[in-house]
Each structure stands twice: as C-alpha cells, then as structure tokens.
Scaffold this motif. Structure first.
Motif, PDB file in Angstrom:
ATOM      1  N   ALA A  65      -4.210   2.976  -3.032  1.00  0.00           N
ATOM      2  CA  ALA A  65      -3.588   3.116  -1.704  1.00  0.00           C
ATOM      3  C   ALA A  65      -4.645   3.221  -0.605  1.00  0.00           C
ATOM      4  O   ALA A  65      -4.471   2.650   0.479  1.00  0.00           O
ATOM      5  N   TYR A 109       7.686  11.256   1.962  1.00  0.00           N
ATOM      6  CA  TYR A 109       7.948  10.997   0.549  1.00  0.00           C
ATOM      7  C   TYR A 109       7.238   9.729   0.120  1.00  0.00           C
ATOM      8  O   TYR A 109       7.308   8.745   0.844  1.00  0.00           O
ATOM      9  N   PRO A 110       6.598   9.628  -1.038  1.00  0.00           N
ATOM     10  CA  PRO A 110       6.319  10.679  -2.022  1.00  0.00           C
ATOM     11  C   PRO A 110       5.021  11.429  -1.692  1.00  0.00           C
ATOM     12  O   PRO A 110       3.927  10.890  -1.783  1.00  0.00           O
ATOM     13  N   MET A 138       3.045  13.672  -2.945  1.00  0.00           N
ATOM     14  CA  MET A 138       1.867  13.923  -3.781  1.00  0.00           C
ATOM     15  C   MET A 138       0.843  12.793  -3.652  1.00  0.00           C
ATOM     16  O   MET A 138      -0.361  13.023  -3.758  1.00  0.00           O
ATOM     17  N   LEU A 139       1.327  11.575  -3.413  1.00  0.00           N
ATOM     18  CA  LEU A 139       0.404  10.454  -3.195  1.00  0.00           C
ATOM     19  C   LEU A 139      -0.474  10.718  -1.977  1.00  0.00           C
ATOM     20  O   LEU A 139      -1.696  10.514  -2.022  1.00  0.00           O
ATOM     21  N   TYR A 140       0.147  11.201  -0.894  1.00  0.00           N
ATOM     22  CA  TYR A 140      -0.609  11.415   0.341  1.00  0.00           C
ATOM     23  C   TYR A 140      -1.504  12.651   0.222  1.00  0.00           C
ATOM     24  O   TYR A 140      -2.605  12.678   0.764  1.00  0.00           O
ATOM     25  N   HIS A 149      -5.008   0.681   2.346  1.00  0.00           N
ATOM     26  CA  HIS A 149      -4.781   1.230   3.690  1.00  0.00           C
ATOM     27  C   HIS A 149      -5.864   0.798   4.674  1.00  0.00           C
ATOM     28  O   HIS A 149      -5.594   0.628   5.869  1.00  0.00           O
ATOM     29  N   MET A 200       4.631   5.383  -7.182  1.00  0.00           N
ATOM     30  CA  MET A 200       4.468   6.841  -7.266  1.00  0.00           C
ATOM     31  C   MET A 200       5.833   7.531  -7.435  1.00  0.00           C
ATOM     32  O   MET A 200       5.993   8.426  -8.285  1.00  0.00           O
ATOM     33  N   ALA A 201       6.807   7.100  -6.648  1.00  0.00           N
ATOM     34  CA  ALA A 201       8.143   7.696  -6.725  1.00  0.00           C
ATOM     35  C   ALA A 201       8.770   7.422  -8.096  1.00  0.00           C
ATOM     36  O   ALA A 201       9.409   8.307  -8.685  1.00  0.00           O
ATOM     37  N   THR A 260      -1.894   9.469 -10.703  1.00  0.00           N
ATOM     38  CA  THR A 260      -1.871   9.661  -9.250  1.00  0.00           C
ATOM     39  C   THR A 260      -3.232   9.332  -8.641  1.00  0.00           C
ATOM     40  O   THR A 260      -3.307   8.718  -7.568  1.00  0.00           O
ATOM     41  N   PRO A 266      -0.707   8.446   6.213  1.00  0.00           N
ATOM     42  CA  PRO A 266       0.660   8.971   6.245  1.00  0.00           C
ATOM     43  C   PRO A 266       0.612  10.492   6.104  1.00  0.00           C
ATOM     44  O   PRO A 266      -0.251  11.019   5.396  1.00  0.00           O
ATOM     45  N   MET A 315      -4.532  11.354  -1.701  1.00  0.00           N
ATOM     46  CA  MET A 315      -5.422  10.561  -0.848  1.00  0.00           C
ATOM     47  C   MET A 315      -6.238  11.462   0.068  1.00  0.00           C
ATOM     48  O   MET A 315      -7.448  11.298   0.230  1.00  0.00           O
ATOM     49  N   GLY A 364       0.750  -1.244   0.000  1.00  0.00           N
ATOM     50  CA  GLY A 364       0.000   0.000   0.000  1.00  0.00           C
ATOM     51  C   GLY A 364       0.779   1.291   0.000  1.00  0.00           C
ATOM     52  O   GLY A 364       1.831   1.415  -0.636  1.00  0.00           O
ATOM     53  N   ALA A 365       0.230   2.248   0.749  1.00  0.00           N
ATOM     54  CA  ALA A 365       0.658   3.646   0.715  1.00  0.00           C
ATOM     55  C   ALA A 365       2.089   3.858   1.198  1.00  0.00           C
ATOM     56  O   ALA A 365       2.713   4.864   0.863  1.00  0.00           O
ATOM     57  N   VAL A 366       2.615   2.953   2.000  1.00  0.00           N
ATOM     58  CA  VAL A 366       4.014   3.079   2.428  1.00  0.00           C
ATOM     59  C   VAL A 366       4.842   1.911   1.895  1.00  0.00           C
ATOM     60  O   VAL A 366       5.922   1.621   2.389  1.00  0.00           O
ATOM     61  N   PHE A 425      14.997   3.952  -2.765  1.00  0.00           N
ATOM     62  CA  PHE A 425      13.606   4.013  -2.291  1.00  0.00           C
ATOM     63  C   PHE A 425      12.670   3.330  -3.281  1.00  0.00           C
ATOM     64  O   PHE A 425      11.790   2.545  -2.902  1.00  0.00           O
ATOM     65  N   LEU A 464      -3.511   5.622  -8.345  1.00  0.00           N
ATOM     66  CA  LEU A 464      -2.685   5.119  -7.239  1.00  0.00           C
ATOM     67  C   LEU A 464      -3.254   5.528  -5.881  1.00  0.00           C
ATOM     68  O   LEU A 464      -3.192   4.754  -4.917  1.00  0.00           O
ATOM     69  N   VAL A 490       2.747   0.929  -3.589  1.00  0.00           N
ATOM     70  CA  VAL A 490       2.151   2.100  -4.251  1.00  0.00           C
ATOM     71  C   VAL A 490       3.061   3.322  -4.108  1.00  0.00           C
ATOM     72  O   VAL A 490       3.201   4.115  -5.048  1.00  0.00           O
ATOM     73  N   ALA A 491       3.722   3.442  -2.950  1.00  0.00           N
ATOM     74  CA  ALA A 491       4.677   4.550  -2.772  1.00  0.00           C
ATOM     75  C   ALA A 491       5.836   4.418  -3.765  1.00  0.00           C
ATOM     76  O   ALA A 491       6.293   5.417  -4.338  1.00  0.00           O
ATOM     77  N   MET A 515       7.208   7.032 -10.893  1.00  0.00           N
ATOM     78  CA  MET A 515       6.505   7.879 -11.851  1.00  0.00           C
ATOM     79  C   MET A 515       6.998   9.327 -11.774  1.00  0.00           C
ATOM     80  O   MET A 515       7.216   9.970 -12.790  1.00  0.00           O
ATOM     81  N   GLU A 516       7.161   9.798 -10.537  1.00  0.00           N
ATOM     82  CA  GLU A 516       7.607  11.185 -10.347  1.00  0.00           C
ATOM     83  C   GLU A 516       9.017  11.418 -10.895  1.00  0.00           C
ATOM     84  O   GLU A 516       9.384  12.536 -11.214  1.00  0.00           O
TER      85      GLU A 516
END
Lengths: 294, 294
Positions: free
Chosen positions: B116, B28-29, B31-33, B120, A158-159, B109, B23, B36, A149-151, A175, B112, A154-155, A161-162
């Motif tokens: 996420a 980091y990252p 923008m994902l958070y 979560h 996302m990283a 995004t 989160p 959400m 998931g989010a940590v 990371f 994702l 998916v994180a 992609m960025e």
C-alpha cells in the motif's frame, strides 16, 4: 468475429506487449525477471486489459496505442495474485493447475517479483509514448494507483483477511467485493475511457457499467462456488452455508443472488445504451461474465 | 542555521505532510493504516526527502509545494524496509530498537502495508496539485518507478540476496550498491531537480553529485561495520574479512576504502561547483554523510 475469437486476438496482442515491456530474462539479475514472467505468462482471461481495450475501441480510440497502458492493468493483477498466494496470505501451492510463484522461485523472489511488477506498471505509464497528453496520462496514474492501493484493492484484501472465518454483514461484504476485485475492474474501464478521450458523461456511464459487471462477476463467482460445492459434496446448500465464509448466496440465498446478477447485468447494459456508445464488445463481455460456468 | 537544525526543521514538515497524505487510522480497514503509519513514523534521518527538498531549494524552487513529492520518496523507502524485514527476507525482529512491522501487525498485514505504501506514492504523484506541469510530474513518476523497481532497487535487492554468503566480485558489489541504495538516493536528488525546473546541465551535475554521495554513503556504512566489529570483537580486521560478506573493505582494504570515500565526496563537491548552484545544504549533506560515525 465472435467474442471468444476477439478475446483470443486481443490476448495475443497483450502478451506480445507485456513481453516487450518487461526486462529480458537475460538481464542481470535474471531470476527476478524469470519470476515476473512466470506469473505474467501463466495464462488467464486477461479480463482487465481486455476491458481497457474494448472501452478504447467503443470510443473510437487507437487500440494499438493503448496496448502498453492496458498491459499495466495485467501487471497489477498479476502482482496481486503472487502476493495473495504467499504462505503468509492464502498459502496456495497451485494456481490454474501450475505451482505458484513462490513454490518455483522461493518466497523472497516471489515477494520481490510482485513488488517489481507493481512498480513496473507505473514505470511504463511514466515513460511510454502513446500520443495522449501528459494531463491524461497523469490522471491514469492516479486512477490506477487509487484502485490498486490503500483505498482500493489492498483495502479490500485487508478487509477480506480480517473477516476470515467470521460471518461478515452485508455492508462489509459489499466493501470487500467493491475493493478487492471491483476497484481494479472499474479502473480498467475508466482508464480505457480516459485514454480514448471520453466525455465526463461517457466516463460516468462506463463507470456504472464497470461497477455493475464487477459486482455481478463476483456474485457469479460466489454462486459457482456454492453450486460447485453442492455437486461435489452431495449435500444441501444450506448446510454448507452455515459454515462457509460470507458470500452473497449465504447472505441473500441462491435465488436472490441469481436475481441480483440479472439485475446488475441489465443495469450495465442500460448504462451503455444511455451513453450512445458503439459498445458491442462491452455488451458481449457483460453477458459472458455472468453466463460462464467456471 | 546549522545542518542539524535544518534537517530537524525539514523533518517536521515532511512528517506533517506524510500525515496529511495517508488515509486516517479511523478509516476502515484501520489496521492497514495503523500498520503503514507505524513504520512511516518510526523515526530515521529522512535522508531521501531531505535530499529532494535541499535540491529544490538549491535551484530556487518552491520548497513547500515540493513537500508531497518529497514525501513519496519516504513512502517508497519505508515500504522497502517493511518488506526487507519480513521472515522470508532478512527476518529482522527489530529496527531502530523497535519491533519490526510484522512483529507488531503480523506478516500478512506487513506485506499489505508495504504494498500500500509503494502504491500510495504513485497515487500522490498522480493526484496532487503542486503547480508543476503534467509533463514534469509524469517524468517524476517514471524516475521514481525506475529507481524503485525491476531495474533499480528491487534488482539490487535481488542481486544482494543471490550473493548472500558468497564472495561477490567488484562488479557485482558495485551493481548491488548502485541499485539497492544508490538508485533511490539518486532519484531523490533528480526528482527535486526536475520539480524545480533544472536545466539538463544542472540535472547532469546533480545526478553525478547524487551518485557519488550515494556510493560514498554505502562504503562508509561498510567501513563502520568493520571498524565497529573490530572494536567489539578485539580481533584484526583481516580475520573478519575472510568470513564476512562482500564489502568494500573486504575487496579493497580499509585504507583504500577510506580513500574512495574521500575521492567520491570530492567529486560530489566538484560536480556542484561546476554547475554554479547555490547548493550550500547539498555540500553540507555530502560532508555529513561521510563524517558520521553511526
């Protein structure tokens, strides 16, 4: 039995388990289940459930009972591939030489099939009877969700992609690898360990093993990309590297990357040896992952 | 305290819980958070966690301890809205007057962020300490996943999509409503009941209550659509109906639909009365859902 036959045998068990755990194609609305099955049964190494099952076996656990739990790792991995291939992500038309899910079923159905596979993993964990305690199963739920998931995955996605088209630094690259692919690979081993009742010391050793092979696997992928490209394009590696996306060979050079793979694999073996496990298959898997040429 | 104040008070608790469970934006990252949180804190009635908490209270359970569990219902609901709004689905630019997630953060995004949030919810259930047993928490995991997934909300979404532009029959319409919105509303109540240690008899009564208000809620939505359109367009309901997508008013007529809402609401009240619960808020919520005019 050699490792290849061992994996073939496990894959047959994993696929038959997945087949039983999914709603039948004939159930309404059938196209959703068709679409889920299309990607789930599209082949592949099934590395994640194989890691779970080999870990269960190394600890003397019940491999047959662990099958539904191992299968959830493949559901999560497959959902991530379906969503990654969508036009708004990598926009891939082919995967393993076959049309991607959305090329066959359309984007909306592919999106829903991914959502459904992700959710189904937790439905299985929440309802299956495997003989382990609810305390442990609930810990497995937490492990899987955190890794996916989010940590976790998916994180990493996302990283990644960025940082597309940018030259990521070493920290960012670490990371991305640790999360995009490493987290779920590590969870595959840890979930097998939890299922089989590993001690905290064994769990730590197996976590180290998994993290090392996860990163070695990814660096090896990066190396194969470079070597493959060099052969194909007939130009020097350095020339590609200047324009390529960030990879270990770009950041550290090809030789240092190969050294890293060797060091990581050694550390994986050492972690297993120190924990006194009958982990023949896990040793073999570590060697296989970095000796493969595709 | 009247129902409106009660809901406002619960919503403040739910939002502060969601804030703690997500989160931080700074991680980091980021923008994902951000993405959400953008959809999670975009307002709304928070009907699902309110139902969970009102059920916990009706059974004398610990409302504060139930907050993280109730919050997972809102994570699932929010993920479904983000994915529904995507261009490949309903392609909506606005939700509650604000730009949809993908209009602000881009499609990748938004995809994702939905993935996420869904994941979560299970991370929270797998890791949070609330004082209930792992047996019950694991049952909650199963309830939530089943309601949200391949034989629940996603199946309803898929059926709805397949029947777009068609005149669905009564059976199909019932399937869509029961799954697309009904399953998660019912799970909201059942999860509150499980959390608070309901007897099987109480769980059955509360399930009936939730199914009835879930369907009444949906039919009332259909009625408001028709009535709204009639007023706006200044033409007869029947004329719209011939071209509209399948709804209860189209299939059964407006008066019969209104009767159905009344009957379903009566049945919801009766289910509560028969189970001998101190369920004042649940009674009030049943009446509120069908008396609202938006």
């Amino acid at each position: 039995m050699d490792l290849k036959s061992y994996i073939v045998e496990l894959n047959a068990k994993i696929e038959s388990t997945l087949d039983k755990l999914l709603p039948p194609k004939t159930q309404y609305p059938g196209m959703l289940y068709d679409s889920m099955r299309y990607s789930l049964f599209a082949g592949g190494k099934r590395l994640r459930p194989v890691l779970t099952l080999a870990t269960v076996e190394a600890l003397g656990g019940n491999l047959e009972a662990a099958l539904p739990v191992a299968a959830t790792l493949e559901m999560i991995h497959t959902y991530s591939l379906i969503h990654d291939d969508l036009p708004c992500m990598d926009d891939d038309d082919l995967r393993r030489g076959q049309p991607t899910n959305h090329k066959v079923y359309g984007e909306a159905t592919a999106l829903l099939a991914g959502d459904a596979l992700l959710t189904h993993a937790f439905q299985v964990l929440g309802t299956v009877q495997t003989g382990i305690t609810s305390d442990i199963m609930l810990r497995i739920v937490g492990e899987l969700a955190k890794a996916a998931g989010a940590v976790g995955m998916v994180a990493g996605q996302m990283a990644d992609m960025e940082n597309e088209g940018k030259q990521a630094n070493a920290e960012t690259l670490a990371f991305i690898h640790a999360n995009k692919t490493g987290a779920l690979l590590t969870a595959s081993v840890r979930i097998g360990a939890l299922f089989a009742g590993a001690s905290e010391e064994q769990l730590q050793a197996l976590t180290t093993y998994a993290q090392r092979i996860g990163l070695a696997f990814q660096i090896q992928d990066d190396i194969l990309d470079v070597v493959g490209e060099t052969a194909k394009l007939g130009k020097a590696v350095g020339a590609d590297a200047a324009h390529a996306k960030s990879t270990y060979p770009v950041l550290y050079g090809l030789e240092e990357s190969r050294d890293m793979v060797r060091r990581l694999t050694d550390e994986a073996h050492q972690a297993l040896q120190a924990s006194d496990l009958a982990a023949v298959r896990l040793h073999e898997i570590a060697d296989w992952l970095v000796s493969r040429d595709n």
